[in-house]
Design a protein around this motif. Sequence first.
Motif, PDB file in Angstrom:
ATOM      1  N   SER A   1       6.961  -5.132  -2.497  1.00 39.99           N
ATOM      2  CA  SER A   1       6.474  -6.310  -1.699  1.00 39.99           C
ATOM      3  C   SER A   1       5.064  -6.711  -2.390  1.00 39.99           C
ATOM      4  CB  SER A   1       6.385  -6.285  -0.310  1.00 39.99           C
ATOM      5  OG  SER A   1       5.753  -5.413  -0.090  1.00 39.99           O
TER       6      SER A   1
ATOM      7  N   SER B   1       6.268  -1.610   3.123  1.00 42.01           N
ATOM      8  CA  SER B   1       6.132  -0.531   4.210  1.00 42.01           C
ATOM      9  C   SER B   1       6.824  -0.844   5.402  1.00 42.01           C
ATOM     10  CB  SER B   1       4.347  -0.588   4.441  1.00 42.01           C
ATOM     11  OG  SER B   1       4.224  -1.776   5.007  1.00 42.01           O
TER      12      SER B   1
ATOM     13  N   LEU C   1       5.062   2.116  -7.057  1.00 41.69           N
ATOM     14  CA  LEU C   1       3.934   1.291  -6.932  1.00 41.69           C
ATOM     15  C   LEU C   1       3.158   1.257  -5.670  1.00 41.69           C
ATOM     16  CD1 LEU C   1       5.529  -1.965  -8.655  1.00 41.69           C
ATOM     17  CD2 LEU C   1       4.435  -0.041  -9.796  1.00 41.69           C
TER      18      LEU C   1
ATOM     19  N   TYR D   1      -9.860   6.811  -4.170  1.00 43.94           N
ATOM     20  CA  TYR D   1      -8.597   6.345  -4.808  1.00 43.94           C
ATOM     21  C   TYR D   1      -8.484   7.051  -6.124  1.00 43.94           C
ATOM     22  CZ  TYR D   1      -6.181   2.769  -7.441  1.00 43.94           C
ATOM     23  OH  TYR D   1      -5.348   1.792  -8.054  1.00 43.94           O
TER      24      TYR D   1
ATOM     25  N   ARG E   1      -1.441 -14.047   0.124  1.00 47.96           N
ATOM     26  CA  ARG E   1      -2.151 -13.037   0.860  1.00 47.96           C
ATOM     27  C   ARG E   1      -3.460 -13.558   0.476  1.00 47.96           C
ATOM     28  NH1 ARG E   1      -0.624  -7.279  -1.725  1.00 47.96           N
ATOM     29  NH2 ARG E   1      -0.166  -8.555  -3.393  1.00 47.96           N
TER      30      ARG E   1
END
Length: 311
Positions: free
Chosen positions: A11, A34, A60, A135, A310
């Motif tokens: 997504s 998720s 991903l 990260y 978003r």
Amino acid sequence: MQKKIIVTGGSGMIGSCLKDIVINDNNNWFFLSSKDCDLTNIDSVNELFTKIQPDYVIHLAANVGGLFKNLRERTKIFTDNIRMNENILEACNNHNVEKGVFCLSSCIFPHKPSKYPMNETMMHESEPHSSNEGYAYSKRMMEMQCRNYNQQYNRKYICLIPVNLYGPYDNFNLEDSHVIPGLIHRLYNAIENNGDFQMYGTGKPLRQFVYSYDFSRIILKTLFEYNDTKSIICCNDEISIKDLTYLISNTMGYDTDKITNDASKSDGCLKKTVDGSYFKKIYPEFKYRSLEDGIKETVSWFKENYDNCRK
Ligand code: NAP
Ligand code: GFB
């Protein structure tokens, strides 16, 4: 022969581009968010793999964002990604997934390397930039684990190493976004409000960018054509943040004379120039979209999808 393919992060920006590209493909694709499965939970991941029994996995999914998100949320970014990556890799191996594509990032490379441009062999040479340590180490551990599974269990778990990605379906949220969606969204607001605009930082840092759909096409090439297990850097030309800001401003019709900069905001890593010659050698015909064209497409996409994207 039809394959069952799980795409985690289905997504997200890259997952959504991938979905557009494979829409008429004759494989059986599972694009996950998720909500379909929290990948930090190993039981949910095993349940998912038992149900689907995938042949291939494209991983991903990540807790990922721009410099300012990394500065704010370094702990959660590390733990989320370490858990997701470990759970996916373990499930892939336990469920005999023959091939997988995993996603690293050029920002996890050393911030004081022995030379520039950096190539695939230099990832663990020295520590990454402190701005995104959480990260960076979570991705570096995934790279090491892919090599472990490949060597010990004869898998083909391949790591792609893209530079900064941008394009349609990006995350334009002003707190979490990467630089290009952040600049586009903030310039859009400045134009709407006939206001001033401040570029964050000094504008001196250098970055390389790859367009979202280009990277999605590379993922498919890697999955269906690439038969080695060596990691692959995917990169394009380099530009300074200042020149990038002017490019986007001109594309959006904002008066560049009104641009100032807020030097109190972090620059992050000054440069992370990587070398894409290995990819060019194996895929000499592959053409990356130019930054100018990619920015035009992304600005149009943002304006057309302003209400639902978003941000
Ligand atoms: P993105 O747009 O932020 O999407 C992240 C994806 O991960 C979403 O689908 C999200 O699902 C999923 N996700 C997050 N936490 C999860 C969890 N706990 N369980 C299951 N799924 C979860 O990411 P992107 O920009 O497409 O990035 C794709 C990959 O490229 C990532 O691995 C990233 O590290 C890498 N990469 C990105 C860049 C860049 O500049 N964007 C650069 C280099 C490498 P929801 O939609 O449900 O939240
Ligand atoms: O894409 P970005 O946020 O992350 O770029 P990194 C940050 C650079 O752009 C800094 C400048 O030099 C910022 O000062 N900048 C200017 C802005 N204006 C803006 C703006 O409006 N928003 C943002 N975000 N930056 C990331 C890593 O590093 O690289 C991630 O932290 C990820 O983990 C990504 O892997 C690829 O390029 O510095």
